[in-house]
Design a protein around this motif. Sequence first.
Motif, PDB file in Angstrom:
ATOM      1  N   MET A 105      16.297  65.312  -3.964  1.00  0.00           N
ATOM      2  CA  MET A 105      14.974  65.269  -3.249  1.00  0.00           C
ATOM      3  C   MET A 105      15.125  65.522  -1.760  1.00  0.00           C
ATOM      4  O   MET A 105      14.322  66.271  -1.233  1.00  0.00           O
ATOM      5  CB  MET A 105      14.268  64.190  -3.757  1.00  0.00           C
ATOM      6  N   GLU A 106      15.962  64.998  -1.103  1.00  0.00           N
ATOM      7  CA  GLU A 106      16.359  64.997   0.335  1.00  0.00           C
ATOM      8  C   GLU A 106      16.560  66.383   0.845  1.00  0.00           C
ATOM      9  O   GLU A 106      15.858  67.040   1.705  1.00  0.00           O
ATOM     10  CB  GLU A 106      17.259  64.175   0.925  1.00  0.00           C
ATOM     11  N   VAL A 107      17.279  67.179   0.056  1.00  0.00           N
ATOM     12  CA  VAL A 107      17.463  68.518   0.304  1.00  0.00           C
ATOM     13  C   VAL A 107      16.469  69.477  -0.008  1.00  0.00           C
ATOM     14  O   VAL A 107      16.268  70.283   0.901  1.00  0.00           O
ATOM     15  CB  VAL A 107      18.714  69.022  -0.578  1.00  0.00           C
ATOM     16  N   ILE A 108      15.569  69.083  -0.920  1.00  0.00           N
ATOM     17  CA  ILE A 108      14.568  69.904  -1.192  1.00  0.00           C
ATOM     18  C   ILE A 108      13.564  69.878  -0.148  1.00  0.00           C
ATOM     19  O   ILE A 108      12.804  70.751   0.326  1.00  0.00           O
ATOM     20  CB  ILE A 108      13.783  69.498  -2.415  1.00  0.00           C
ATOM     21  N   ASN A 109      13.170  68.491   0.324  1.00  0.00           N
ATOM     22  CA  ASN A 109      12.379  68.281   1.452  1.00  0.00           C
ATOM     23  C   ASN A 109      12.842  68.868   2.707  1.00  0.00           C
ATOM     24  O   ASN A 109      12.016  69.307   3.781  1.00  0.00           O
ATOM     25  CB  ASN A 109      12.212  66.879   1.728  1.00  0.00           C
ATOM     26  N   GLU A 110      14.247  69.045   3.109  1.00  0.00           N
ATOM     27  CA  GLU A 110      14.634  69.618   4.167  1.00  0.00           C
ATOM     28  C   GLU A 110      14.254  71.034   3.931  1.00  0.00           C
ATOM     29  O   GLU A 110      13.999  71.835   4.994  1.00  0.00           O
ATOM     30  CB  GLU A 110      16.147  69.507   4.240  1.00  0.00           C
ATOM     31  N   VAL A 111      14.510  71.779   2.911  1.00  0.00           N
ATOM     32  CA  VAL A 111      14.290  73.331   2.886  1.00  0.00           C
ATOM     33  C   VAL A 111      12.750  73.401   3.090  1.00  0.00           C
ATOM     34  O   VAL A 111      12.324  74.111   3.729  1.00  0.00           O
ATOM     35  CB  VAL A 111      14.756  73.700   1.467  1.00  0.00           C
ATOM     36  N   ASN A 112      11.932  72.677   2.482  1.00  0.00           N
ATOM     37  CA  ASN A 112      10.725  72.860   2.362  1.00  0.00           C
ATOM     38  C   ASN A 112       9.984  72.551   3.938  1.00  0.00           C
ATOM     39  O   ASN A 112       8.930  73.215   4.397  1.00  0.00           O
ATOM     40  CB  ASN A 112       9.534  71.844   1.776  1.00  0.00           C
ATOM     41  N   ASP A 113      10.758  71.643   4.636  1.00  0.00           N
ATOM     42  CA  ASP A 113      10.413  71.333   6.086  1.00  0.00           C
ATOM     43  C   ASP A 113      10.535  72.502   7.023  1.00  0.00           C
ATOM     44  O   ASP A 113      10.057  72.389   7.995  1.00  0.00           O
ATOM     45  CB  ASP A 113      10.861  69.954   6.615  1.00  0.00           C
ATOM     46  N   ASN A 114      11.587  73.106   6.377  1.00  0.00           N
ATOM     47  CA  ASN A 114      12.082  74.154   7.461  1.00  0.00           C
ATOM     48  C   ASN A 114      11.802  75.430   6.887  1.00  0.00           C
ATOM     49  O   ASN A 114      12.690  76.525   6.900  1.00  0.00           O
ATOM     50  CB  ASN A 114      13.610  74.094   7.753  1.00  0.00           C
ATOM     51  N   ASP A 115      10.745  75.941   5.959  1.00  0.00           N
ATOM     52  CA  ASP A 115      10.467  77.072   5.071  1.00  0.00           C
ATOM     53  C   ASP A 115      10.407  78.486   6.038  1.00  0.00           C
ATOM     54  O   ASP A 115      10.886  79.487   5.536  1.00  0.00           O
ATOM     55  CB  ASP A 115       9.497  76.995   4.404  1.00  0.00           C
ATOM     56  N   ALA A 116       9.744  78.270   7.131  1.00  0.00           N
ATOM     57  CA  ALA A 116      10.009  79.420   8.196  1.00  0.00           C
ATOM     58  C   ALA A 116      11.467  79.931   8.593  1.00  0.00           C
ATOM     59  O   ALA A 116      11.689  81.208   8.723  1.00  0.00           O
ATOM     60  CB  ALA A 116       8.962  79.184   9.483  1.00  0.00           C
ATOM     61  N   PHE A 117      12.330  78.987   8.584  1.00  0.00           N
ATOM     62  CA  PHE A 117      13.929  79.302   8.970  1.00  0.00           C
ATOM     63  C   PHE A 117      14.251  79.789   7.599  1.00  0.00           C
ATOM     64  O   PHE A 117      15.027  80.903   7.648  1.00  0.00           O
ATOM     65  CB  PHE A 117      14.523  78.038   9.357  1.00  0.00           C
ATOM     66  N   TRP A 118      14.170  79.260   6.453  1.00  0.00           N
ATOM     67  CA  TRP A 118      14.682  79.717   5.150  1.00  0.00           C
ATOM     68  C   TRP A 118      14.222  81.077   4.419  1.00  0.00           C
ATOM     69  O   TRP A 118      14.996  81.577   3.770  1.00  0.00           O
ATOM     70  CB  TRP A 118      14.823  78.609   4.271  1.00  0.00           C
ATOM     71  N   PHE A 119      12.991  81.198   4.651  1.00  0.00           N
ATOM     72  CA  PHE A 119      12.351  82.190   3.792  1.00  0.00           C
ATOM     73  C   PHE A 119      12.871  83.494   4.246  1.00  0.00           C
ATOM     74  O   PHE A 119      13.384  84.420   3.185  1.00  0.00           O
ATOM     75  CB  PHE A 119      10.651  82.258   4.256  1.00  0.00           C
ATOM     76  N   PRO A 120      13.167  83.976   5.331  1.00  0.00           N
ATOM     77  CA  PRO A 120      13.971  85.215   5.750  1.00  0.00           C
ATOM     78  C   PRO A 120      15.243  85.109   5.324  1.00  0.00           C
ATOM     79  O   PRO A 120      15.745  86.456   4.397  1.00  0.00           O
ATOM     80  CB  PRO A 120      13.817  85.450   6.956  1.00  0.00           C
ATOM     81  N   VAL A 121      16.086  84.280   5.031  1.00  0.00           N
ATOM     82  CA  VAL A 121      17.051  84.065   4.323  1.00  0.00           C
ATOM     83  C   VAL A 121      17.315  84.213   2.913  1.00  0.00           C
ATOM     84  O   VAL A 121      17.930  85.020   2.405  1.00  0.00           O
ATOM     85  CB  VAL A 121      17.935  82.817   4.716  1.00  0.00           C
ATOM     86  N   ILE A 122      16.389  83.421   2.320  1.00  0.00           N
ATOM     87  CA  ILE A 122      16.143  83.573   0.864  1.00  0.00           C
ATOM     88  C   ILE A 122      15.659  85.239   0.379  1.00  0.00           C
ATOM     89  O   ILE A 122      16.137  85.731  -0.487  1.00  0.00           O
ATOM     90  CB  ILE A 122      15.074  82.726   0.427  1.00  0.00           C
ATOM     91  N   ALA A 123      15.105  85.785   1.219  1.00  0.00           N
ATOM     92  CA  ALA A 123      14.502  87.172   0.959  1.00  0.00           C
ATOM     93  C   ALA A 123      15.393  88.243   1.172  1.00  0.00           C
ATOM     94  O   ALA A 123      15.368  89.424   1.011  1.00  0.00           O
ATOM     95  CB  ALA A 123      13.169  87.435   1.750  1.00  0.00           C
ATOM     96  N   GLY A 124      16.471  87.710   1.920  1.00  0.00           N
ATOM     97  CA  GLY A 124      17.684  88.807   2.282  1.00  0.00           C
ATOM     98  C   GLY A 124      17.391  89.604   3.303  1.00  0.00           C
ATOM     99  O   GLY A 124      17.924  90.637   3.678  1.00  0.00           O
ATOM    100  N   VAL A 125      16.678  89.193   4.238  1.00  0.00           N
ATOM    101  CA  VAL A 125      16.310  89.993   5.619  1.00  0.00           C
ATOM    102  C   VAL A 125      17.109  89.691   6.854  1.00  0.00           C
ATOM    103  O   VAL A 125      16.798  90.129   7.940  1.00  0.00           O
ATOM    104  CB  VAL A 125      14.779  90.215   5.816  1.00  0.00           C
ATOM    105  N   ALA A 126      17.569  88.432   6.710  1.00  0.00           N
ATOM    106  CA  ALA A 126      18.151  87.867   7.858  1.00  0.00           C
ATOM    107  C   ALA A 126      19.430  86.895   7.192  1.00  0.00           C
ATOM    108  O   ALA A 126      19.277  86.277   6.194  1.00  0.00           O
ATOM    109  CB  ALA A 126      17.307  86.769   8.631  1.00  0.00           C
TER     110      ALA A 126
END
Length: 57
Positions: free
Chosen positions: A1-22
């Motif tokens: 759950m801690e990992v999920i919260n970390e990703v959710n808290d930093n979604d502006a960082f991870w979104f481009p990575v997940i989408a494959g644009v950065a």
Amino acid sequence: MEVINEVNDNDAFWFPVIAGVATREEMERATMKEVQILNEVASRKLELLRGDEIENE
């Protein structure tokens, strides 16, 4: 759950990575403006993949 919260808290960082644009490394070096641009590009990519029209065009 801690990992999920970390990703959710930093979604502006991870979104481009997940989408494959950065990569994670690119996001780590990006300025706030570049992060905003990459998030918009990621959003538009997903819209195109869904077959949606891009807003404001």
